[in-house]
Design an enzyme around this catalytic site. Structure first.
Site, short mmCIF file in Angstrom:
data_model
loop_
_atom_site.label_atom_id
_atom_site.label_comp_id
_atom_site.label_asym_id
_atom_site.label_seq_id
_atom_site.Cartn_x
_atom_site.Cartn_y
_atom_site.Cartn_z
CB THR A 1 -22.26 41.49 9.94
OG1 THR A 1 -21.61 41.12 8.76
CG2 THR A 1 -21.27 41.90 10.98
CD GLU B 1 -19.21 34.58 3.62
OE1 GLU B 1 -19.96 33.61 3.63
OE2 GLU B 1 -17.98 34.47 3.40
CG PHE B 2 -14.49 36.03 7.62
CD1 PHE B 2 -14.33 37.10 8.48
CD2 PHE B 2 -14.74 34.78 8.15
CE1 PHE B 2 -14.42 36.93 9.87
CE2 PHE B 2 -14.83 34.59 9.53
CZ PHE B 2 -14.68 35.67 10.39
CE LYS C 1 -18.61 40.03 9.01
NZ LYS C 1 -18.40 39.71 7.64
NE ARG D 1 7.88 43.03 13.49
CZ ARG D 1 8.58 43.88 14.22
NH1 ARG D 1 8.72 43.70 15.52
NH2 ARG D 1 9.15 44.92 13.66
CE LYS E 1 -3.78 52.13 -4.19
NZ LYS E 1 -2.55 52.68 -4.68
CB CYS F 1 -18.96 45.00 6.56
SG CYS F 1 -20.00 43.68 5.96
#
Ligand code: UDX
Ligand code: ADP
Length: 465
Positions: free
Chosen positions: A133, A162-163, A221, A261, A268, A277
């Site tokens: 990232t 990268e996800f 990202k 939507r 949570k 990240c």
């Protein structure tokens, strides 16, 4: 151009799993993951896949299948770069701890070193892929270094963020929502993009492989992580309001999540988000925005971090207040140290900051986490640099048994949502604690009514009870 050989620099949480899955899905491509950390490479090569350095469900099997066939782990960085048609850069980019941009900007030292190394070693044309990232416009830094080698070698730079989320990395890599590839919109750039598209197309449906220009890819990202983190901070901000009213955050989350939507995921309430990240990427966004003079944009995103810091602090304060405003000499058990379940990664974990706060009040902390090693807990605490390493060792113990962690404790704080916590014999835990016995559920995973019936005083994030 058909890729035959890939090198990935950096065998961490991103490089390791990503390359393992590429190797599994593309047996015709030789994939070599290199790292300067010899111990890490040795662990990736450990005969017993239970000892590989990254814990991820399903990863051991993937490594066992591909390793030695077309997946290799090595410390020979130069050799692997030279052999590869495509080089992924997947090294760490922590937030700067010094100088300009301290505490905000990403430290690109490691990226620059990689680029210089590639420039020095390469003897034939290569596609260089930034996988870490990175702040927007890093590709241009890499490009500038690579294009000034004078060696006549041509480089194409792609951004392929990268996800994957830790704990579900293998599933995320096997069936990604999307793969994003950014590159120059020139004939050579488009060819390079196509070469990487062909690699992913071996297992990812073509309509899920998105191609853009480099800057859009880099910014996407940061934006994705900022949006996800913002959802957590939004729900956490309301959890505090719930605690002052008769509303319950779980009910609110379900009610709003049913709106298609809004959607149900990432609502949570918790003791605060962690991980390598979210915070880093938002700080980057803030830094970039400020550097363009966009103070309102920067302030807007900065608030997501402030809310998260507040949530961690408020949780620690809640523990202290509930224990009659003093935790001095009291044993507090922390269940979980990882920043989320199903990973052994502890970077930016809320447990670290809550512990720090409790140690200021001279509590004794006993930590149990199913996957985090004792030494990592101390590395994390020492890294904070708020007290000596001796003090950390004096006031914190790390144990291998949750019942041991809770024995004789005044309170338990649930820091990570590990499934196994729900299945414990809570009566047995209660019987061995000091009374009144408190549970602070920082993850809202335990059965509150059951615990109350046993006799526990229960605090759960986001409910008045
Ligand atoms: C994130 C992104 O999800 C991923 O796409 C990107 O590639 C890397 O950053 P990761 O940090 O591994 O992944 O985990 P993630 O599942 O996003 O969780 C981040 C933090 O938010 C964790 O501490 C988690 O416990 C917390 N969280 C998440 C909540 O507190 N509530 C939620 O509803 C969701
Ligand atoms: P991430 O979560 O981004 O994968 P990690 O810290 O887990 O981050 O992994 C990054 C890896 O990159 C580390 O194992 C580190 O040793 C390695 N690394 C950093 N710089 C270099 C370099 N110049 N050459 C090879 N490996 C490097």
């Amino acid at each position: 151009m058909k890729i035959k050989s890939i090198c990935c620099i950096g065998a961490g949480y991103v490089g390791g799993p990503t390359m393992a899955v590429i190797a599994k899905k593309c047996p015709q491509i030789k994939v070599t993951v290199v790292d300067i950390n010899e111990a890490r490479i040795a662990a990736w090569n450990d005969e017993d896949v239970n000892n590989i350095p990254v814990y991820e469900p399903g990863l051991g099997e993937v490594v066992a299948e591909a390793r030695g066939r077309n997946l290799f782990f090595s410390t020979d960085v130069d050799g692997a770069i030279d052999e590869a048609d495509m080089v992924f850069i997947s090294v760490n980019t922590p937030t700067k701890t010094y100088g300009e941009g301290k505490g905000l900007a990403a430290d690109l030292k490691w990226i620059e070193l990689c680029a210089r190394q590639i420039a020095r070693v390469a003897t034939n044309d290569k596609i260089v892929v930034e996988k870490s990232t990175l702040p927007v416009r890093t590709a241009s830094t890499i490009k500038s270094i690579l294009n000034h080698t004078g060696s006549g070698v041509n480089f194409q730079i792609l951004s392929n963020p990268e996800f994957l989320a830790e704990g579900t990395a293998v599933d995320d890599l096997m069936s990604p929502d999307r793969v994003l590839i950014g590159g120059d919109q020139t004939p050579e750039g488009l060819n390079a993009i196509q070469a990487l598209v062909d690699v992913y197309a071996e297992w990812v449906p073509r309509d899920r492989i998105l191609t853009t220009n480099v800057w859009s890819s880099e910014l996407s990202k940061l934006t994705a992580n900022a949006f996800l983190a913002q959802r957590v901070s939004s729900i956490n901000s309301l959890s505090e309001l719930c605690e002052h009213t008769e509303a319950d955050i779980n009910e609110v989350a379900r009610a709003i999540g049913s709106d298609s939507r809004i959607g149900p995921k990432f609502l949570k309430a918790s003791v605060g988000f962690g991980g390598s990240c979210f915070q880093k990427d938002i700080l980057n966004l803030v830094y970039i925005s400020r550097s363009y003079g966009l103070d309102e944009v920067a302030d807007y995103w900065e608030q997501v971090i402030k809310m998260n810091d507040h949530q961690k602090r408020r949780f620690a304060k809640k523990i202290i207040r509930s224990l009659y405003n003093t935790v001095n000499g009291k044993k507090i058990a922390l269940l979980g140290w990882a920043f989320k379940k199903d990973t052994n990664d502890t970077r930016e974990s809320a447990a670290i900051y809550v512990s720090d706060h409790l140690l200021f009040e001279q509590a004794n902390i006993s930590v149990y986490d199913p996957k985090v090693k004792e030494e990592q807990v101390f590395v994390d605490m020492d890294y904070l640099n708020t007290r000596s390493s001796e003090e950390n060792r004096k006031y914190i113990e790390v144990v291998n048994d949750p019942y041991e962690a809770c024995k004789g404790a005044h309170a338990i704080a649930v820091m990570t949502e590990w499934d196994e916590f729900k299945a414990y014999d809570w009566q047995r835990i209660y019987d061995n604690m000091l009374k009144p016995a408190h549970v602070f559920d920082g993850r809202n995973i335990l059965d509150r009514e059951k615990l109350k019936n046993i006799g526990f005083q229960v605090y759960a994030i986001g409910s008045a009870g």
